[in-house]
Design a protein around this motif. Sequence first.
Motif, PDB file in Angstrom:
ATOM      1  N   ALA A   1       0.797  -1.234   0.000  1.00  0.00           N
ATOM      2  CA  ALA A   1       0.000   0.000   0.000  1.00  0.00           C
ATOM      3  C   ALA A   1       0.822   1.272   0.000  1.00  0.00           C
ATOM      4  O   ALA A   1       0.318   2.307  -0.455  1.00  0.00           O
ATOM      5  N   ALA A   2       2.039   1.251   0.486  1.00  0.00           N
ATOM      6  CA  ALA A   2       2.776   2.505   0.708  1.00  0.00           C
ATOM      7  C   ALA A   2       4.162   2.494   0.076  1.00  0.00           C
ATOM      8  O   ALA A   2       5.063   3.176   0.570  1.00  0.00           O
ATOM      9  N   TRP A   3       4.322   1.776  -1.029  1.00  0.00           N
ATOM     10  CA  TRP A   3       5.634   1.708  -1.671  1.00  0.00           C
ATOM     11  C   TRP A   3       5.488   1.868  -3.172  1.00  0.00           C
ATOM     12  O   TRP A   3       4.419   1.635  -3.738  1.00  0.00           O
ATOM     13  N   VAL A   4       6.595   2.273  -3.810  1.00  0.00           N
ATOM     14  CA  VAL A   4       6.679   2.395  -5.259  1.00  0.00           C
ATOM     15  C   VAL A   4       7.904   1.610  -5.715  1.00  0.00           C
ATOM     16  O   VAL A   4       8.995   1.751  -5.131  1.00  0.00           O
ATOM     17  N   ALA A   5       7.730   0.779  -6.726  1.00  0.00           N
ATOM     18  CA  ALA A   5       8.817  -0.052  -7.246  1.00  0.00           C
ATOM     19  C   ALA A   5       9.383   0.573  -8.518  1.00  0.00           C
ATOM     20  O   ALA A   5       8.636   1.135  -9.335  1.00  0.00           O
TER      21      ALA A   5
ATOM     22  N   ASP B   1       1.676   0.078  -8.376  1.00  0.00           N
ATOM     23  CA  ASP B   1       0.960  -1.113  -7.913  1.00  0.00           C
ATOM     24  C   ASP B   1       1.976  -2.108  -7.380  1.00  0.00           C
ATOM     25  O   ASP B   1       2.661  -2.797  -8.146  1.00  0.00           O
ATOM     26  N   THR B   2       2.105  -2.159  -6.066  1.00  0.00           N
ATOM     27  CA  THR B   2       3.077  -3.057  -5.437  1.00  0.00           C
ATOM     28  C   THR B   2       2.381  -4.157  -4.640  1.00  0.00           C
ATOM     29  O   THR B   2       2.911  -4.607  -3.622  1.00  0.00           O
ATOM     30  N   THR B   3       1.208  -4.565  -5.084  1.00  0.00           N
ATOM     31  CA  THR B   3       0.581  -5.710  -4.445  1.00  0.00           C
ATOM     32  C   THR B   3       1.417  -6.957  -4.689  1.00  0.00           C
ATOM     33  O   THR B   3       2.242  -7.004  -5.609  1.00  0.00           O
TER      34      THR B   3
ATOM     35  N   ARG C   1      20.057  -2.611 -26.193  1.00  0.00           N
ATOM     36  CA  ARG C   1      19.721  -3.559 -25.129  1.00  0.00           C
ATOM     37  C   ARG C   1      20.421  -3.126 -23.839  1.00  0.00           C
ATOM     38  O   ARG C   1      21.646  -3.008 -23.799  1.00  0.00           O
ATOM     39  N   VAL C   2      19.630  -2.905 -22.807  1.00  0.00           N
ATOM     40  CA  VAL C   2      20.145  -2.428 -21.524  1.00  0.00           C
ATOM     41  C   VAL C   2      19.919  -3.522 -20.485  1.00  0.00           C
ATOM     42  O   VAL C   2      18.773  -3.934 -20.237  1.00  0.00           O
ATOM     43  N   ASP C   3      20.990  -4.011 -19.899  1.00  0.00           N
ATOM     44  CA  ASP C   3      20.901  -5.071 -18.887  1.00  0.00           C
ATOM     45  C   ASP C   3      20.387  -4.505 -17.570  1.00  0.00           C
ATOM     46  O   ASP C   3      20.662  -3.355 -17.206  1.00  0.00           O
ATOM     47  N   SER C   4      19.648  -5.340 -16.845  1.00  0.00           N
ATOM     48  CA  SER C   4      19.087  -4.939 -15.563  1.00  0.00           C
ATOM     49  C   SER C   4      20.047  -5.278 -14.436  1.00  0.00           C
ATOM     50  O   SER C   4      20.748  -6.295 -14.470  1.00  0.00           O
ATOM     51  N   ASP C   5      20.054  -4.405 -13.422  1.00  0.00           N
ATOM     52  CA  ASP C   5      20.897  -4.609 -12.250  1.00  0.00           C
ATOM     53  C   ASP C   5      20.091  -4.955 -11.016  1.00  0.00           C
ATOM     54  O   ASP C   5      20.659  -5.317  -9.986  1.00  0.00           O
ATOM     55  N   GLY C   6      18.752  -4.817 -11.091  1.00  0.00           N
ATOM     56  CA  GLY C   6      17.958  -5.170  -9.939  1.00  0.00           C
ATOM     57  C   GLY C   6      16.699  -4.345  -9.828  1.00  0.00           C
ATOM     58  O   GLY C   6      16.151  -3.840 -10.829  1.00  0.00           O
ATOM     59  N   LEU C   7      16.243  -4.176  -8.588  1.00  0.00           N
ATOM     60  CA  LEU C   7      14.969  -3.546  -8.269  1.00  0.00           C
ATOM     61  C   LEU C   7      15.163  -2.559  -7.134  1.00  0.00           C
ATOM     62  O   LEU C   7      15.914  -2.820  -6.196  1.00  0.00           O
ATOM     63  N   LEU C   8      14.464  -1.411  -7.227  1.00  0.00           N
ATOM     64  CA  LEU C   8      14.491  -0.393  -6.185  1.00  0.00           C
ATOM     65  C   LEU C   8      13.087  -0.219  -5.625  1.00  0.00           C
ATOM     66  O   LEU C   8      12.100  -0.246  -6.370  1.00  0.00           O
ATOM     67  N   LEU C   9      12.989  -0.009  -4.311  1.00  0.00           N
ATOM     68  CA  LEU C   9      11.729   0.259  -3.639  1.00  0.00           C
ATOM     69  C   LEU C   9      11.829   1.605  -2.927  1.00  0.00           C
ATOM     70  O   LEU C   9      12.824   1.869  -2.233  1.00  0.00           O
ATOM     71  N   TYR C  10      10.812   2.446  -3.099  1.00  0.00           N
ATOM     72  CA  TYR C  10      10.758   3.760  -2.470  1.00  0.00           C
ATOM     73  C   TYR C  10       9.491   3.856  -1.614  1.00  0.00           C
ATOM     74  O   TYR C  10       8.423   3.378  -2.010  1.00  0.00           O
ATOM     75  N   VAL C  11       9.607   4.502  -0.460  1.00  0.00           N
ATOM     76  CA  VAL C  11       8.438   4.798   0.359  1.00  0.00           C
ATOM     77  C   VAL C  11       7.621   5.884  -0.344  1.00  0.00           C
ATOM     78  O   VAL C  11       8.158   6.922  -0.743  1.00  0.00           O
ATOM     79  N   SER C  12       6.315   5.647  -0.479  1.00  0.00           N
ATOM     80  CA  SER C  12       5.476   6.565  -1.259  1.00  0.00           C
ATOM     81  C   SER C  12       5.408   7.958  -0.643  1.00  0.00           C
ATOM     82  O   SER C  12       5.480   8.966  -1.351  1.00  0.00           O
ATOM     83  N   HIS C  13       5.276   8.028   0.676  1.00  0.00           N
ATOM     84  CA  HIS C  13       5.077   9.322   1.339  1.00  0.00           C
ATOM     85  C   HIS C  13       6.391  10.035   1.658  1.00  0.00           C
ATOM     86  O   HIS C  13       6.354  11.100   2.287  1.00  0.00           O
ATOM     87  N   ALA C  14       7.502   9.488   1.249  1.00  0.00           N
ATOM     88  CA  ALA C  14       8.798  10.086   1.579  1.00  0.00           C
ATOM     89  C   ALA C  14       9.224  11.061   0.498  1.00  0.00           C
ATOM     90  O   ALA C  14       8.901  10.897  -0.682  1.00  0.00           O
TER      91      ALA C  14
END
Length: 452
Positions: free
Chosen positions: A161-165, A319-321, A377-390
């Motif tokens: 509910a409170a994060w952005v990927a 949508d981080t369900t 072609r751009v290779d991926s290094d991973g995933l980032l998560l951010y707090v929505s209200h920050a």
Amino acid sequence: MFAKTDRKVLFKSPPTVFTDKLISQEARRSKALEEQKRRRAQKFESSRQLDDFADLNLGNSDDDGDLEDEPEIIREGVSGFVQMVSQPVETPSLSSDAHSHETAQLGKRRGKTRRKRLKAKPSKWADKCMYAELLEMNEEAHLWDNHSGDVIDGLPRDLEAAWVAVAPVPTGKRCLAVTHQSAGIVGTSPNTTLRSRVLGKMLLPRFPSSLPPLTVLDCILDVNWRDNGIIHVLDVLKWKGQDVGDCETPFRFWWRDTRLAELPKPPVPSGNFSFTAPYTTADTPSQNAGSSSNIPTFERGRYRFPYPTSFVPIPYHTDTTLTSLSSLVIPMARSAREISVDIPVHVSPPEFTSHDMAVDGTHDSVASRSTASVIARVDSDGLLLYVSHASYEEGTSPLSCWIPNKAITERSEIPSSSEGHDSPLDVFQRLVQQRTMRNLHVVLGSQDSMDI
């Protein structure tokens, strides 16, 4: 003897997993978010300038006294202050010993000032990027408290509910793109510099871009930017002098995508840059431009970008369900991204006579170039998560979490050492699946109790 530790790999290694709730990443995240709210409220109150009106007084009310009474006027001349003004100010005289002591002290101060000037001053852009902490995860079975229903697996409690990927995060070098006021035409006059994340040093000389002046972007310089001219935009701090970093995460990402889409198409780099650049790897800049004998045949006709031209935003997901993370976000964090870019190709210039050259002086090396659309072609290094209200925070912050898709090992010299090790993204995926199954069991259990 153990193999030598690679510092470039260890900087991503996680700290000791904290099971104490007082120092856990969750607790530090909550504390950082509350501190941000406090600073935001304090900044808002100071902008209202209420302190300037605190000592104001409207005076006595008309009901407190007789309206016919005239105010008392004090009539006093300035003769009493003449003596104070006319008296000369006595200045103490310095003795010769005191004067010599003062001269010596002045010499010492000048020496200290010279030594301070010799020391390099830190850049104002140093450590300005919001650097994410590695997400602390643990799959230990005893961390699941079945009695209280509390899950301390390391995933945020409000993940759905409170994060952005942000995914896929490309491989490259983290930096700040800073634009300055320029007197020339936008897109042709050098107005942009790239600053390193830690020290704030210039990574490239100032180059032209279509970004507006007084703009600061949090970027990732693509590892193959000399081949594709791409610089990935992760976040926005300022846009045309407007501070956007104080806004919440979803708004900043929306503002980033909207404003970058409005920019004009980047122009072809000027003809001062040659097509036959020396052969270099993606990580090392081109050097020894005059030595063309070492250039492989297949590289001699290949265009090398002198500076990045395409500012490409990194996709984000509000949508981080758990279902969306399993079916969309995590697969994107594992796969490479394909981006269409325009790369200049060499075209033979049209033939014209000396008379045409004298009449029309617009022929230049840019006219002999055209662009071709190529899929990079751009290779991926991973995933980032951010707090929505920050809001955007300088330095390392628990309000942003990093989940790489490659295993973290301490013995990086051995090529096969990473085999058999799970990456943090693998652990994250399993924990998401476990939480999904746990939520499903809770729902089924509640339905059974209602049927009974």
